[in-house]
Design a protein around this motif. Structure first.
Motif, mmCIF file in Angstrom:
data_model
loop_
_atom_site.group_PDB
_atom_site.id
_atom_site.type_symbol
_atom_site.label_atom_id
_atom_site.label_comp_id
_atom_site.label_asym_id
_atom_site.label_seq_id
_atom_site.Cartn_x
_atom_site.Cartn_y
_atom_site.Cartn_z
ATOM 1 N N SER A 60 -4.915 -5.349 -3.056
ATOM 2 C CA SER A 60 -5.704 -6.582 -3.010
ATOM 3 C C SER A 60 -4.809 -7.822 -2.923
ATOM 4 C CB SER A 60 -6.594 -6.682 -4.256
ATOM 5 O OG SER A 60 -5.795 -6.706 -5.431
ATOM 6 N N LYS A 61 -3.532 -7.635 -2.633
ATOM 7 C CA LYS A 61 -2.600 -8.770 -2.616
ATOM 8 C C LYS A 61 -2.937 -9.753 -1.497
ATOM 9 C CE LYS A 61 1.299 -6.393 -4.781
ATOM 10 N NZ LYS A 61 2.702 -5.950 -4.653
ATOM 11 N N LYS A 63 -5.906 -10.400 -0.295
ATOM 12 C CA LYS A 63 -7.085 -11.142 -0.753
ATOM 13 C C LYS A 63 -6.670 -12.202 -1.771
ATOM 14 C CE LYS A 63 -11.560 -10.394 -3.071
ATOM 15 N NZ LYS A 63 -11.242 -11.116 -4.316
ATOM 16 N N SER A 64 -5.805 -11.837 -2.704
ATOM 17 C CA SER A 64 -5.337 -12.792 -3.715
ATOM 18 C C SER A 64 -4.579 -13.947 -3.081
ATOM 19 C CB SER A 64 -4.444 -12.070 -4.734
ATOM 20 O OG SER A 64 -5.159 -11.062 -5.405
ATOM 21 N N GLU A 67 -7.011 -16.328 -1.408
ATOM 22 C CA GLU A 67 -7.705 -17.150 -2.409
ATOM 23 C C GLU A 67 -6.792 -18.257 -2.933
ATOM 24 O OE1 GLU A 67 -8.850 -14.219 -5.228
ATOM 25 O OE2 GLU A 67 -10.655 -13.614 -4.130
#
Length: 236
Positions: A60-61, A63-64, A67
């Motif tokens: 999920s890096k 996505k992080s 964000e």
């Protein structure tokens, strides 16, 4: 089922030992080779597929990072203006677009690998059942004739009983061979799915989005003179 659970998929060593013993007892080298191939398939390929699916699913890096870029842009927007902010705003938009697309690609990879694992698991389950059934049949047969697992010799039997024992072992092996062949043939039938997934993996590899470089805008973004505080945001 994910890679974290893959360690729980244990190869049926006891059933393997039972079948291998009777194969050695009558010199059925083909069955020994079959067992070796099944063990490699069950312990190696399946576990690897599950580990890959789990690895992609847990990423999920991107996505992080997306964000974080969006959060930074939103925090700057109320107070800053000028071509420095405009350049950063444009770069942030392209960057988040690439990061989000990359996260989607990772999701697609998870689906592809999970589908591959499902195909392998179905074959795995069938082969485990076949191996267990064969071992059970042989154990019952051995009990009937007094065969001791681990012994290198036949029990004291009449020639007719020895022949009946050998015929029974061969019958169990014939069933195992036939059913394993049918199960693996079905796997080959499902290879159309696997082949399609392979092409999909290649497409994802070739089209995986790249994070854009700041490029010439770095001169603008990094120059404090190109950033100005909005008058309405100036506490003075």
């Amino acid at each position: 089922m994910t890679g974290r659970n893959a360690s729980g998929l244990q190869y049926p060593g006891k059933a393997d030992q039972e079948v291998r013993f009777y194969a050695d007892l009558i010199g059925a080298d083909g069955i020994v080779e079959l067992l070796d191939n099944l063990k490699k398939f069950l312990v190696g390929d399946l576990r690897r597929s599950l580990e890959l699916a789990d690895r992609f699913a847990s990423q999920s890096k991107l996505k992080s990072a997306s964000e974080l870029v969006t959060k930074t842009k939103l925090e700057l927007r109320p107070a800053w203006q000028g071509d420095g902010f405009d350049q950063f705003d444009a770069y942030a938009a392209e960057t988040t677009k690439a990061l989000d697309a990359g996260q989607t690609s990772l999701g697609n990879l998870t689906t592809v690998v999970a589908n591959l694992a499902t195909t392998v698991i179905n074959t795995y389950k069938n082969l485990l059942e076949l191996l267990g059934n064969c071992a059970s049949t042989l154990a019952q047969l051995g009990g009937k004739f007094g065969v001791v697992l681990g012994s290198a010799a036949f029990p004291p039997l009449t020639p007719l009983a020895v022949q009946d024992l050998i015929d029974g072992i061969n019958s169990a092996f014939t069933t195992l061979w036939r059913d394993c062949n049918a199960s693996l043939t079905q796997l080959l039938t499902d290879m159309t799915t696997l082949i399609g997934a392979g092409f999909q993996l290649q497409v994802i590899k070739e089209t995986f989005p790249k994070i854009p470089s700041v490029g010439t805008s770095a001169v603008v973004v990094a120059d404090p003179r190109r950033w100005r505080i909005k008058p309405e945001a100036d506490p003075a």
